[in-house]
Design an enzyme around this catalytic site. Structure first.
Site, PDB file in Angstrom:
ATOM      1  N   CYS A  88       0.859  -1.202   0.000  1.00 17.19           N
ATOM      2  CA  CYS A  88       0.000   0.000   0.000  1.00 17.19           C
ATOM      3  C   CYS A  88       0.884   1.237   0.000  1.00 17.19           C
ATOM      4  CB  CYS A  88      -0.929  -0.045   1.190  1.00 17.19           C
ATOM      5  SG  CYS A  88      -2.100  -1.388   0.978  1.00 17.19           S
ATOM      6  N   HIS A 145      -9.698   5.791   2.134  1.00 14.45           N
ATOM      7  CA  HIS A 145     -11.059   5.276   2.345  1.00 14.45           C
ATOM      8  C   HIS A 145     -11.355   4.893   3.792  1.00 14.45           C
ATOM      9  CE1 HIS A 145      -8.407   1.958   0.872  1.00 14.45           C
ATOM     10  NE2 HIS A 145      -8.874   1.355   1.948  1.00 14.45           N
ATOM     11  N   ILE A 146     -12.654   4.857   4.063  1.00 13.75           N
ATOM     12  CA  ILE A 146     -13.171   4.335   5.333  1.00 13.75           C
ATOM     13  C   ILE A 146     -14.117   3.193   4.954  1.00 13.75           C
ATOM     14  CG2 ILE A 146     -14.599   4.870   7.350  1.00 13.75           C
ATOM     15  CD1 ILE A 146     -13.684   7.794   7.146  1.00 13.75           C
TER      16      ILE A 146
HETATM   17  O1  LIG Z   1       0.282  -0.032   5.228  1.00 15.59           O
HETATM   18  C1  LIG Z   1      -0.898  -0.253   4.865  1.00 15.59           C
HETATM   19  C2  LIG Z   1      -1.269  -1.475   4.318  1.00 15.59           C
HETATM   20  C3  LIG Z   1      -2.548  -1.653   3.930  1.00 15.59           C
HETATM   21  N1  LIG Z   1      -3.464  -0.661   4.067  1.00 15.59           N
HETATM   22  C4  LIG Z   1      -4.857  -0.920   3.650  1.00 15.59           C
HETATM   23  C5  LIG Z   1      -5.419  -0.187   2.486  1.00 15.59           C
HETATM   24  C6  LIG Z   1      -6.528  -1.109   2.019  1.00 15.59           C
HETATM   25  O2  LIG Z   1      -7.689  -0.917   2.836  1.00 15.59           O
HETATM   26  C7  LIG Z   1      -5.956  -2.490   2.302  1.00 15.59           C
HETATM   27  C8  LIG Z   1      -5.288  -3.107   1.104  1.00 15.59           C
HETATM   28  O3  LIG Z   1      -6.234  -3.441   0.143  1.00 15.59           O
HETATM   29  P1  LIG Z   1      -5.985  -3.320  -1.441  1.00 15.59           P
HETATM   30  O4  LIG Z   1      -7.199  -4.018  -1.997  1.00 15.59           O
HETATM   31  O5  LIG Z   1      -4.734  -4.087  -1.740  1.00 15.59           O
HETATM   32  O6  LIG Z   1      -5.917  -1.873  -1.788  1.00 15.59           O
HETATM   33  O7  LIG Z   1      -4.993  -2.289   3.305  1.00 15.59           O
HETATM   34  C9  LIG Z   1      -3.110   0.540   4.626  1.00 15.59           C
HETATM   35  O8  LIG Z   1      -3.930   1.469   4.793  1.00 15.59           O
HETATM   36  N2  LIG Z   1      -1.828   0.718   4.997  1.00 15.59           N
END
Ligand SMILES: O=c1ccn([C@H]2C[C@H](O)[C@@H](COP(=O)(O)O)O2)c(=O)[nH]1
Ligand SMILES: Nc1nc(=O)c2c([nH]1)NC[C@@H]1CN(c3ccc(C(=O)N[C@@H](CCC(=O)O)C(=O)O)cc3)CN21
Length: 283
Positions: free
Chosen positions: A160, A221-222
């Site tokens: 991310c 996002h939330i």
């Molecule tokens: O360091 C991080 C790791 C993960 N996230 C969050 C952002 C998303 O809600 C999910 C990952 O989902 P994807 O479908 O791969 O986008 O994990 C974060 O905020 N910070």
């Protein structure tokens, strides 16, 4: 802290509802957020409107620095944050590249420390950056990238916070970190701590002064099941002043970070916070 609350409020006020296939949940979403942390003045961006488990956030990042690929190694350092993605996601459990219990695959630090070269061997991106910054060199490409689309199928999650770029102006070190996807109630609470601490640590082990850290987020996002707690509980609280982060001054090299450093080498002073809030986590 204000900038965190402003982003949360912006998502609540202006967010769009977007379906997410991977988690099967809807997310209230905005695009583009810029956060800044003053590391020079040690304004540690720890969330104060709920209790934040900052040691777990730092442990997670030290695990990336060490190139860990296993949730058990992360647990031993002091964080359980990778348990669910390593062991509870159906797509990853069915993936033939998964080496067994707790394996995360070729994610984050694996790419940072051992990016596979097509002609054999590996690139240690972090080692090169540390070596350059120690000599006062910024070649305008001091980039640590965890984002390797050629190996996405070999890991449990795409990174991310995927790229960290260091810049030197004289002997002041700056960091710009890029994040493609951000779970604002849970992930950002950790990611803010990580960006700040990464710059502080890199300045310390390369003999430079820390300047500002810039954190650029694309999709913020939330999740639908987090919204009520954010809107009706956390956003109703008044923040407290920023605490300070103290790092053991005996940490002097990348090897120190790789070998003996534990969470006892980090201390936070002046942390005044509201009660904890347990946000739901989406795997
Ligand atoms: O360091 C991080 C790791 C993960 N996230 C969050 C952002 C998303 O809600 C999910 C990952 O989902 P994807 O479908 O791969 O986008 O994990 C974060 O905020 N910070
Ligand atoms: N949906 C999702 N959001 C994320 O933030 C996220 C992922 N997935 N997958 C990969 C990593 C793991 N991260 C996580 C995982 C769990 C917490 C969490 O549960 N935090 C709680 C308690 C932490 C503790 O007790 O140590 C919190 O209240 O902050 C935070 C970040 C960040 N990343």
């Amino acid at each position: 802290m204000r900038q965190y609350l402003d982003l949360c409020q912006r998502i609540v006020d202006e967010g769009h509802w977007i379906e997410n296939k991977r988690t099967g949940k809807r997310c209230l979403t905005v695009v583009n957020a810029d956060l800044e942390y003053n590391v020079a003045e040690n304004e540690f961006p720890l969330i104060t409107t709920r209790k934040s488990f900052w040691k777990a956030a730092i442990a997670e990042f030290i695990g990336y620095i060490r190139g860990y690929d296993n949730a058990d190694d992360f647990r031993k350092l002091g964080t359980k944050t990778w348990d669910a993605n390593a062991n509870l996601n159906d797509a990853w459990l069915a993936n033939p590249h998964r080496k067994g219990e707790d394996d995360m695959g070729r994610v984050y630090g694996v790419q940072g420390r051992t990016w596979a070269k097509p002609d054999g061997g590996h690139v240690d991106q972090l080692r090169k950056i540390v070596d350059n910054l120690k000599q006062g060199i910024d070649d305008r490409g001091e980039i640590l990238s965890f984002y390797n689309p050629g190996e996405f199928h070999m890991g449990c999650l795409r990174p991310c916070m995927h790229t960290h770029t260091f810049s030197l102006l004289g002997d002041t070190l700056y960091l710009t970190s890029y994040q493609r996807s951000c779970d604002v109630p849970l992930g950002l609470n950790f990611n803010q701590v990580q960006v700040f601490t990464f710059l502080a640590l890199m300045a310390q082990i390369t003999g430079n002064k820390p300047g500002m850290a810039y954190h650029k987020i694309v999709n913020a996002h939330i999740y639908e099941d987090q919204l009520e707690l954010m809107r009706d509980v956390q956003l109703k609280r008044e923040p407290f002043p920023s605490p300070k982060l103290e790092i053991n001054p005996d940490i002097k090299s990348l090897e120190d970070l790789e070998t003996w450093v534990t969470m006892d080498d980090f201390k936070v002073t002046g942390y005044q916070h509201h009660d904890p809030i347990q946000y739901p986590f989406s795997v």
